[in-house]
Design a protein around this motif. Structure first.
Motif, short mmCIF file in Angstrom:
data_model
loop_
_atom_site.label_atom_id
_atom_site.label_comp_id
_atom_site.label_asym_id
_atom_site.label_seq_id
_atom_site.Cartn_x
_atom_site.Cartn_y
_atom_site.Cartn_z
N LEU A 20 0.83 -1.21 0.00
CA LEU A 20 0.00 0.00 0.00
C LEU A 20 0.86 1.26 0.00
CD1 LEU A 20 -2.77 -0.94 2.58
CD2 LEU A 20 -3.03 -0.69 0.12
N LYS A 21 1.92 1.23 0.79
CA LYS A 21 2.79 2.39 0.90
C LYS A 21 3.63 2.60 -0.37
CE LYS A 21 6.11 4.39 4.12
NZ LYS A 21 6.90 4.16 5.31
N ASN A 22 4.26 1.52 -0.86
CA ASN A 22 5.15 1.62 -2.02
C ASN A 22 4.41 1.95 -3.31
OD1 ASN A 22 7.28 1.04 -0.35
ND2 ASN A 22 7.36 -1.12 -0.91
N GLU A 23 3.25 1.42 -3.47
CA GLU A 23 2.50 1.63 -4.71
C GLU A 23 1.59 2.86 -4.65
OE1 GLU A 23 2.92 0.06 -7.48
OE2 GLU A 23 4.23 -1.51 -6.72
N GLN A 24 1.56 3.52 -3.50
CA GLN A 24 0.71 4.70 -3.30
C GLN A 24 -0.77 4.39 -3.56
OE1 GLN A 24 1.86 7.74 -2.12
NE2 GLN A 24 3.72 6.56 -1.79
N ILE A 25 -1.19 3.19 -3.21
CA ILE A 25 -2.56 2.75 -3.43
C ILE A 25 -3.44 3.10 -2.23
CG2 ILE A 25 -3.98 0.65 -3.70
CD1 ILE A 25 -2.60 1.47 -6.22
N TRP A 26 -2.85 3.30 -1.07
CA TRP A 26 -3.63 3.55 0.14
C TRP A 26 -4.61 4.71 -0.05
CZ3 TRP A 26 -3.22 8.39 2.06
CH2 TRP A 26 -2.10 9.13 1.67
N PHE A 27 -4.26 5.66 -0.91
CA PHE A 27 -5.12 6.83 -1.15
C PHE A 27 -6.48 6.42 -1.72
CE2 PHE A 27 -6.69 10.23 -3.89
CZ PHE A 27 -6.73 11.29 -2.99
N TYR A 28 -6.51 5.37 -2.54
CA TYR A 28 -7.73 4.96 -3.22
C TYR A 28 -8.57 3.96 -2.43
CZ TYR A 28 -5.33 7.10 -7.13
OH TYR A 28 -4.67 7.98 -7.93
N LEU A 29 -7.97 3.40 -1.41
CA LEU A 29 -8.70 2.40 -0.62
C LEU A 29 -9.62 3.06 0.39
CD1 LEU A 29 -6.09 -0.32 0.30
CD2 LEU A 29 -8.00 -0.53 -1.24
N PRO A 30 -10.72 2.40 0.71
CA PRO A 30 -11.56 2.92 1.80
C PRO A 30 -10.75 2.91 3.10
CG PRO A 30 -12.67 1.14 0.62
CD PRO A 30 -11.28 1.21 0.10
N GLU A 31 -10.97 3.91 3.91
CA GLU A 31 -10.20 4.06 5.14
C GLU A 31 -10.34 2.86 6.07
OE1 GLU A 31 -9.67 7.07 8.93
OE2 GLU A 31 -11.43 7.25 7.64
N TYR A 32 -11.53 2.25 6.07
CA TYR A 32 -11.74 1.15 7.01
C TYR A 32 -10.79 -0.02 6.78
CZ TYR A 32 -14.70 -0.80 3.26
OH TYR A 32 -15.18 -1.27 2.07
N ILE A 33 -10.29 -0.22 5.57
CA ILE A 33 -9.35 -1.32 5.33
C ILE A 33 -8.00 -1.00 5.96
CG2 ILE A 33 -8.02 -2.55 3.56
CD1 ILE A 33 -10.48 -2.49 1.82
N SER A 34 -7.47 0.18 5.67
CA SER A 34 -6.15 0.52 6.23
C SER A 34 -6.22 0.67 7.75
CB SER A 34 -5.57 1.76 5.58
OG SER A 34 -6.44 2.85 5.71
N TYR A 35 -7.34 1.17 8.25
CA TYR A 35 -7.52 1.30 9.70
C TYR A 35 -7.50 -0.07 10.37
CZ TYR A 35 -9.85 2.13 14.16
OH TYR A 35 -10.16 2.16 15.49
N ARG A 36 -8.26 -1.00 9.82
CA ARG A 36 -8.30 -2.36 10.40
C ARG A 36 -6.94 -3.05 10.28
NH1 ARG A 36 -12.37 -2.45 13.77
NH2 ARG A 36 -14.30 -1.85 12.79
N LEU A 37 -6.27 -2.83 9.16
CA LEU A 37 -4.94 -3.41 8.97
C LEU A 37 -3.98 -2.88 10.03
CD1 LEU A 37 -2.98 -5.11 7.28
CD2 LEU A 37 -2.69 -3.11 5.80
N ASP A 38 -4.00 -1.59 10.26
CA ASP A 38 -3.13 -0.99 11.28
C ASP A 38 -3.44 -1.52 12.67
OD1 ASP A 38 -1.76 0.53 9.44
OD2 ASP A 38 -2.98 2.33 9.74
#
Length: 193
Positions: free
Chosen positions: A80-98
Motif C-alpha cells: 500500500l505504501k510503495n504503490e501509493q494505493i492507500w489513497f484509493y482504498l476505503p479508510e476502514y481497510i487501512s484502519y483495520r490493517l493498522d
C-alpha cells in the motif's frame, strides 16, 4: 377455454414475464469497462495482496501462525505504501490493517490481547473481503460468497460440507420459484375461465 381471459390476466402475466426477463438481463449483461483507478487497485493491490493473504483469510490467529500472518499483513502494508494505493482504498481497510499490525507486533500477548487480536483480524478479513466483492460486482467478476468461502476452506470442514450442500439447493430456489409462479398463474387462468 381461453375466451374468458381478461385483459388484466394478460397484463399480469406479461408483467411477470417482463420482470423475469429484466432480471435475467441484469444477471447476464455485459460488464462495465474498468476505470483507471479500479485497474490500479486490481493490478497493484487486490491481486498481489490476494496472493499473500488468501491462505490466511478468516483463520484464527494462534502462536503457531502469528508470524506468518504478521509477515503477510506487513507485506500488504508495504504494498500500500510503495504503490501509493492507500489513497484509493476505503479508510476502514487501512484502519483495520493498522489495528491488527499493532497487536501482532506486541512482544507478548495476554489471553485478552489474543482475543482482541482475533476479533480485529476477523474484521479486517471481512473488510478486505467486502471491498474485493465491491470491485468484483462492479465489473461482473464472480463475487466471493459464503459458498466460495467454503470452497476455499475458510471455514472448518464440517461447516464447509453443510454450506456446499445448501448451495446446491439455494442456487436453484429463485429459478424454481419463478417457474412455479408462471405455471401457477397459468393454471389459475385456465381453471377460473
Amino acid at each position: 377455454m381461453f375466451n374468458d381471459i381478461s385483459l388484466s390476466d394478460i397484463a399480469n402475466l406479461l408483467g411477470l414475464v417482463i420482470n423475469g426477463g429484466f432480471a435475467i438481463y441484469q444477471f447476464t449483461k455485459r460488464p462495465r469497462e474498468f476505470n483507471t483507478i479500479d485497474k490500479e487497485l486490481i493490478k497493484k493491490f487486490l491481486i498481489p495482496s490476494f496472493k499473500k493473504i488468501h491462505p490466511l483469510l478468516f483463520k484464527k490467529i494462534t502462536a503457531s501462525n502469528r508470524m506468518q500472518i504478521w509477515q503477510s499483513l506487513k507485506q500488504i502494508k508495504l504494498l500500500l505504501k510503495n504503490e501509493q494505493i492507500w489513497f484509493y482504498l476505503p479508510e476502514y481497510i487501512s484502519y483495520r490493517l493498522d489495528e491488527v499490525l499493532i497487536l501482532l507486533e506486541k512482544p507478548t500477548l495476554t489471553k485478552n490481547d489474543l482475543k482482541i487480536l482475533n476479533k480485529d483480524y476477523q474484521r479486517f478479513c471481512m473488510c478486505y473481503y467486502d471491498f474485493s466483492n465491491e470491485i468484483r460486482s462492479k465489473y461482473k467478476i464472480t463475487e466471493w460468497d459464503i459458498f466460495s468461502k467454503s470452497r476455499r476452506n475458510l471455514f472448518p470442514s464440517k461447516k464447509s460440507k453443510i454450506l456446499n450442500f445448501s448451495k446446491y439447493i439455494v442456487t436453484r430456489i429463485p429459478i424454481l420459484f419463478y417457474l412455479f409462479m408462471i405455471i401457477y398463474y397459468l393454471y389459475l387462468m385456465i381453471i377460473t375461465h
